[in-house]
Write a protein that holds these residues in place. Structure first.
Motif, PDB file in Angstrom:
ATOM      1  N   ASN A 109      -1.955   2.303  -2.153  1.00  0.00           N
ATOM      2  CA  ASN A 109      -0.589   1.812  -1.940  1.00  0.00           C
ATOM      3  C   ASN A 109       0.354   2.951  -1.577  1.00  0.00           C
ATOM      4  OD1 ASN A 109      -1.256  -0.845  -2.510  1.00  0.00           O
ATOM      5  ND2 ASN A 109      -0.819  -0.651  -4.701  1.00  0.00           N
ATOM      6  N   GLN A 112      -0.338   3.861   2.027  1.00  0.00           N
ATOM      7  CA  GLN A 112       0.184   2.815   2.902  1.00  0.00           C
ATOM      8  C   GLN A 112       1.708   2.912   3.014  1.00  0.00           C
ATOM      9  OE1 GLN A 112      -0.593  -1.188   1.596  1.00  0.00           O
ATOM     10  NE2 GLN A 112      -0.489  -2.009   3.662  1.00  0.00           N
ATOM     11  N   THR A 116       3.809   3.734   6.367  1.00  0.00           N
ATOM     12  CA  THR A 116       4.839   2.786   6.815  1.00  0.00           C
ATOM     13  C   THR A 116       6.193   3.476   6.971  1.00  0.00           C
ATOM     14  OG1 THR A 116       3.686   0.977   5.702  1.00  0.00           O
ATOM     15  CG2 THR A 116       5.996   0.614   6.286  1.00  0.00           C
ATOM     16  N   PHE A 186      -8.488   3.507   6.031  1.00  0.00           N
ATOM     17  CA  PHE A 186      -7.571   2.616   6.737  1.00  0.00           C
ATOM     18  C   PHE A 186      -7.986   1.161   6.570  1.00  0.00           C
ATOM     19  CE2 PHE A 186      -6.317   6.468   9.109  1.00  0.00           C
ATOM     20  CZ  PHE A 186      -4.946   6.329   9.041  1.00  0.00           C
ATOM     21  N   LEU A 189      -6.571  -0.361   3.678  1.00  0.00           N
ATOM     22  CA  LEU A 189      -5.150  -0.660   3.868  1.00  0.00           C
ATOM     23  C   LEU A 189      -4.928  -1.848   4.800  1.00  0.00           C
ATOM     24  CD1 LEU A 189      -3.839   2.997   4.325  1.00  0.00           C
ATOM     25  CD2 LEU A 189      -3.746   1.621   2.265  1.00  0.00           C
TER      26      LEU A 189
END
Length: 201
Positions: A109, A112, A116, A186, A189
């Protein structure tokens, strides 16, 4: 034949001694009867012994059976304790595995969110840069082709750099599939990028 053995053998040496003495007693008893095999011992064979010998052998046999019975009780207790310790160890392993899964989820998390935030920031900066470029040429009725190419080139280069992601904590291994490792991260994710992967440093 004396039976000078601890009533509660507590270590492997004492148990081996008990087994050795019991074997000697069995050999002596079979020689007295006489018998070549334990299956040949019968009541009629025992009646052939003198009363004194029979009483002595019965007393010795009683002591060996008593001590061996104590050994069996202690062995059962030790086995139960071992089983209890094994169950506790298994529960500890399950708890640790659960904690590792939670830690892994937190790390994924975090990665990610970092990706982002990086992409969002880069996009906002490029939109701002492009807007400023357009605004600076707004007074002209027409933007020169060279100026437009320069702006587009800068945006593309910045966008390419914004796609760079660095991962830490992956140990280097001989003949490793580095691309496979990174794509697996990845994949956790929910992202399936087309990427070029290399180690830095």
């Amino acid at each position: 034949m004396a039976t000078n053995i601890s009533a509660k053998p507590s270590n492997e040496r004492e148990i081996d001694d008990l087994v050795g003495r019991s074997s000697l007693w069995l050999g002596r008893a079979m020689a007295e009867l006489p018998c070549d095999d334990p299956t040949q011992v019968t009541p009629s064979k025992c009646r052939e012994l003198s009363k004194e010998k029979l009483v002595t052998m019965c007393c010795e046999a009683f002591q060996y059976v008593r001590i061996q019975n104590n050994c069996l009780r202690h062995a059962r207790s030790d086995l139960q304790a071992t089983k209890s310790d094994l169950v506790k160890s298994q529960k500890l392993v399950i708890v640790q595995q659960h904690e590792m899964i939670i830690c892994k989820d937190k790390m994924l998390n975090s990665v990610q969110n970092a990706v982002t935030e990086s992409v969002t920031k880069t996009v906002e900066e490029q939109i701002k840069t492009y807007s400023e470029a357009v605004k600076s040429t707004g007074e002209s009725s027409q933007i020169s082709q060279q100026t437009l190419k320069g702006v587009v080139k800068d945006v593309v280069q910045e966008e390419d750099r914004s796609k760079n992601v660095m991962l830490f904590g992956s140990p280097e291994e001989k003949d490793e599939d580095l691309s496979g490792k990174v794509l697996e991260v990845f994949g956790e994710l929910g992202i399936k990028p087309v990427a070029e992967v290399c180690r830095v440093g």
